[in-house]
Design a protein around this motif. Structure first.
Motif, mmCIF file in Angstrom:
data_model
loop_
_atom_site.group_PDB
_atom_site.id
_atom_site.type_symbol
_atom_site.label_atom_id
_atom_site.label_comp_id
_atom_site.label_asym_id
_atom_site.label_seq_id
_atom_site.Cartn_x
_atom_site.Cartn_y
_atom_site.Cartn_z
ATOM 1 N N ASN A 71 0.838 -1.203 0.000
ATOM 2 C CA ASN A 71 0.000 0.000 0.000
ATOM 3 C C ASN A 71 0.874 1.255 0.000
ATOM 4 O O ASN A 71 1.936 1.291 0.618
ATOM 5 C CB ASN A 71 -0.910 0.023 1.227
ATOM 6 N N ALA A 72 0.380 2.296 -0.696
ATOM 7 C CA ALA A 72 1.110 3.566 -0.781
ATOM 8 C C ALA A 72 0.372 4.636 -0.003
ATOM 9 O O ALA A 72 -0.866 4.687 -0.002
ATOM 10 C CB ALA A 72 1.280 3.992 -2.232
ATOM 11 N N ASP A 73 1.109 5.503 0.649
ATOM 12 C CA ASP A 73 0.551 6.692 1.271
ATOM 13 C C ASP A 73 0.712 7.879 0.328
ATOM 14 O O ASP A 73 1.593 7.900 -0.542
ATOM 15 C CB ASP A 73 1.270 6.998 2.582
ATOM 16 N N VAL A 74 -0.152 8.863 0.493
ATOM 17 C CA VAL A 74 -0.037 10.089 -0.298
ATOM 18 C C VAL A 74 0.860 11.065 0.465
ATOM 19 O O VAL A 74 0.551 11.455 1.591
ATOM 20 C CB VAL A 74 -1.419 10.715 -0.557
ATOM 21 N N ASN A 105 2.171 -2.366 4.629
ATOM 22 C CA ASN A 105 1.787 -3.717 4.232
ATOM 23 C C ASN A 105 0.436 -4.093 4.836
ATOM 24 O O ASN A 105 0.178 -5.260 5.127
ATOM 25 C CB ASN A 105 2.842 -4.730 4.683
ATOM 26 N N LYS A 106 -0.438 -3.113 5.004
ATOM 27 C CA LYS A 106 -1.694 -3.370 5.708
ATOM 28 C C LYS A 106 -2.599 -4.339 4.943
ATOM 29 O O LYS A 106 -3.454 -5.002 5.550
ATOM 30 C CB LYS A 106 -2.426 -2.065 5.984
ATOM 31 N N ASP A 107 -2.462 -4.431 3.633
ATOM 32 C CA ASP A 107 -3.293 -5.358 2.866
ATOM 33 C C ASP A 107 -2.669 -6.735 2.750
ATOM 34 O O ASP A 107 -3.257 -7.644 2.159
ATOM 35 C CB ASP A 107 -3.545 -4.811 1.456
ATOM 36 N N ARG A 117 6.251 -3.705 8.755
ATOM 37 C CA ARG A 117 4.874 -3.217 8.618
ATOM 38 C C ARG A 117 4.784 -2.011 7.681
ATOM 39 O O ARG A 117 3.893 -1.940 6.846
ATOM 40 C CB ARG A 117 4.321 -2.817 9.996
ATOM 41 N N GLU A 118 5.653 -1.044 7.867
ATOM 42 C CA GLU A 118 5.571 0.203 7.097
ATOM 43 C C GLU A 118 6.952 0.853 7.010
ATOM 44 O O GLU A 118 7.868 0.519 7.760
ATOM 45 C CB GLU A 118 4.589 1.166 7.754
#
Length: 444
Positions: A71-74, A105-107, A117-118
């Motif tokens: 997953n990507a953050d903005v 990696n929440k998904d 995790r991130e």
């Protein structure tokens, strides 16, 4: 926000901004633009521009590929650019930007992958130089373009500091402990930027850009995770920005000038057409002058403008000025033959074809009436006396050979060389020297 949501948001923004800026450029199309000639060089255009941009950064690319996170953050990115336009379709551009890239990696099952995790990576600075190519325009038939599509690629250096959170919740931050000695503020790596975008002309000085650039980093630690040793990390930057043209307002911006329109204008330029017509007139005058130089009304072989004796009868032997050569007569058994001097070219003993009628007349008289003739050869004053003596003898022998070949008995003809003696005209002029290159006959 996940990656699909990010793509949808960017697409909607792109369509909205494209519509707004196209309207603005259409309103601006009626402005009077500076004139320029397409073959005049870069000096007649504005070629420098500076730009500012801002947008979102993501660890994902639109072309896909492997990634250490799901997953990507903005996150915000921003930068500056300085561009030099080298031609209508090519420019060199320098870019610097900063920002932050993060993902999770929440998904992924369990919320972590590779024990992480991130991550969040701070870009301290990034600088590169790119070649920018205008690949198309949606209104290339207009006198000035107002929409340009471009692609770019280059090479740069990026300084970054990643931090990541492990599955157990431990945070590891590289900032301040980067480098082999663990004493550097940032990790520094080379990268390749590859991008594309569209540019809208807002005014004669301002353009609005929408772009997307992929950055391929020469390492696998941009996100702090060495998950796949053979892979390289990457990130993308989708941005909007303004570009300001620098230089004199009397000059058009080279990037927006349409070379096809300029070529058409140059071909239709009234002053150019006048020059072409004037050139045609000059060519016609030159052709007429050449024809005048070649004109020979009396057909004596001397052009009218050099002919000092125009209107000579056909067949008359003339000198270089077009005047008849003096006639020297001789007698054979009491008959006047009308034999004229036989003329020769400079430094030559070869008979000229125009002498054949005179020689045939002399040959006929000798064959019909008998008698003997002495042929006296002469030369003009060029060259040494010894050489001219030999040349005059050769000229007399040339005449004798012709007469003998025509049926005259060789005992009837004597050949004698006299060199420069007995000139019949001045050797100080070419006209006189022409007359002195001769063979005369005399009755024995």
């Amino acid at each position: 926000m996940n990656y699909s949501t990010l793509k949808k948001g960017l697409a909607v923004s792109f369509v909205a901004l494209m519509g707004a800026t196209t309207l603005a450029s259409a309103q601006d199309s009626t402005m009077t633009t500076s004139s320029a000639k397409v073959f005049g060089g870069r000096g007649q255009y504005r070629t420098w521009s500076i730009g500012v941009n801002a947008g979102v950064m993501s660890p994902f690319l639109v072309i896909g590929g492997t990634n250490d996170f799901t997953n990507a953050d903005v996150n915000l990115g921003y930068g500056l650019s300085l561009k030099k336009q080298l031609g209508h379709a090519f420019a060199l551009e320098g870019n610097v930007f900063r920002g932050k890239v993060s993902g999770t990696n929440k998904d992924f099952a369990g919320g972590s992958q590779f024990g992480v995790r991130e991550f969040e990576t701070e870009i301290g600075y990034s600088a590169d130089i790119r070649g920018v190519v205008n690949v198309a325009t949606v209104d290339f038939l207009r006198r000035e373009n107002s929409v340009n599509f471009f692609v770019s690629a280059g090479y740069g250096l990026i300084a970054y500091a990643p931090s990541f959170t492990s599955e157990a919740g431990t945070v590891s931050d590289w900032k301040g402990v980067a480098g082999e000695s663990r004493d550097k503020e940032y990790v520094k790596e080379a990268y390749i930027p590859v991008g594309a975008g569209v540019k809208f002309k807002v005014s004669d000085r301002v353009a609005f850009n929408l772009g997307y650039t992929m950055h391929f980093i020469d390492s696998d630690n941009f996100d702090g995770v060495y998950a796949k040793p053979t892979s390289k990390d990457k990130f993308s930057y989708g941005y909007a920005g303004l570009e300001f043209s620098l230089g004199s307002s009397d000059k058009p911006n080279l990037e927006w000038v349409n070379p096809l329109a300029l070529m058409y204008d140059e071909l239709k330029d009234p002053s150019l057409r006048q020059e072409v017509e004037a050139l045609k007139t000059r060519v016609t005058n030159v052709e007429r002058s050449i024809e005048d130089l070649k004109k020979d009304t009396d057909g004596d072989g001397v052009a009218d403008q050099f002919d000092k004796c125009p209107g000579t009868p056909a067949g008359t032997a003339v000198d270089g000025s077009g005047c008849p050569l003096p006639v020297a007569t001789t007698t054979v058994n009491g008959d006047v033959t009308g034999y004229e001097p036989i003329q020769f070219e400079f430094n030559s003993s070869v008979l000229k074809t125009e002498s054949y009628p005179i020689l045939d007349k002399l040959s006929s008289g000798l064959r019909d009436n008998g008698g003997k003739v002495t042929l006296n050869g002469y030369a003009s004053s060029e060259g040494t006396a010894a050489y001219n003596m030999k040349l005059s003898k050769d000229r007399a022998n040339s005449v004798k050979t012709y007469l003998v070949n025509s049926g005259v008995n060789s005992s009837q003809v004597a050949a004698k060389g006299n060199g420069e003696a007995n000139p019949i005209a001045s050797n100080d002029t070419e006209e006189g020297r022409i007359q002195n290159r001769r063979v005369e006959s005399s009755r024995n």
